[in-house]
Design a protein around this motif. Structure first.
Motif, PDB file in Angstrom:
ATOM      1  N   ARG A   1       2.200   5.868  -2.453  1.00  0.00           N
ATOM      2  CA  ARG A   1       1.075   5.335  -1.827  1.00  0.00           C
ATOM      3  C   ARG A   1       0.522   4.511  -3.503  1.00  0.00           C
TER       4      ARG A   1
ATOM      5  N   ARG B   1      -3.157   3.764  -5.873  1.00  0.00           N
ATOM      6  CA  ARG B   1      -4.228   4.259  -5.742  1.00  0.00           C
ATOM      7  C   ARG B   1      -4.949   3.982  -6.875  1.00  0.00           C
TER       8      ARG B   1
ATOM      9  N   ASP C   1       0.971  -0.799  -0.184  1.00  0.00           N
ATOM     10  CA  ASP C   1       0.011  -0.091   0.077  1.00  0.00           C
ATOM     11  C   ASP C   1       0.199   1.686   0.216  1.00  0.00           C
ATOM     12  N   VAL C   2       2.004   1.815   0.949  1.00  0.00           N
ATOM     13  CA  VAL C   2       2.149   2.601   1.179  1.00  0.00           C
ATOM     14  C   VAL C   2       4.296   1.948   0.722  1.00  0.00           C
TER      15      VAL C   2
ATOM     16  N   THR D   1       7.479  10.164   0.243  1.00  0.00           N
ATOM     17  CA  THR D   1       6.466   7.835  -0.337  1.00  0.00           C
ATOM     18  C   THR D   1       5.613   8.214  -0.954  1.00  0.00           C
TER      19      THR D   1
END
Length: 133
Positions: free
Chosen positions: A109, A111, A54-55, A107
């Motif tokens: 993320r 989506r 996810d991240v 960072t």
């Protein structure tokens, strides 16, 4: 002033056809953009990592990119990869709506939707087939 309204339905049909055609064109361009993004092995590896986690920070993505080859990157190579992430790979992924990234915190993320993992698995299976042949 009075407004003219079509009572024969032709105006609505014409608007519907135009909207439908525009919608199809939009969907087609989004699909084309998705496949363009997935056409690059480095971006596929990053997306696969992000789908699972996810991240990620830039260091994790660099390790993902380099680690796939079973190698480690020296400082110069890491700098080149960061520049590539920053200027080329991440903007392309963000433009396609697949990631958000923050340059200051470095960072990223994920989506993307549900179809991306399926396409990544399909591409991975094909790569395995080709390598085994």
């Amino acid at each position: 002033m009075s407004e003219k309204h079509s009572t024969d339905g032709e105006g609505e049909a014409a608007n519907s056809v135009t909207s439908n055609s525009e919608f199809r064109s939009l969907v087609t361009s989004e699909v084309d953009a998705l496949f363009e993004v997935l056409s690059d092995g480095r971006r596929r590896r990053m997306l696969a990592y992000l789908v699972e986690n996810d991240v990620a920070d830039y260091d994790e993505l660099i390790d993902c990119i380099v680690g796939r080859k079973g190698e480690t990157a020296d400082e110069d190579e890491r700098d080149r990869i960061v520049a590539d992430l920053h200027h080329r790979q991440l903007p392309k992924l963000a433009d396609a709506g697949l990631v958000e990234y923050d340059e200051r915190s470095e960072t990223v993320r994920y989506r993307g939707g549900d179809v991306v993992p399926e396409l990544l698995e399909l591409a991975s299976a094909h790569e395995r087939e080709v390598l085994e042949a």
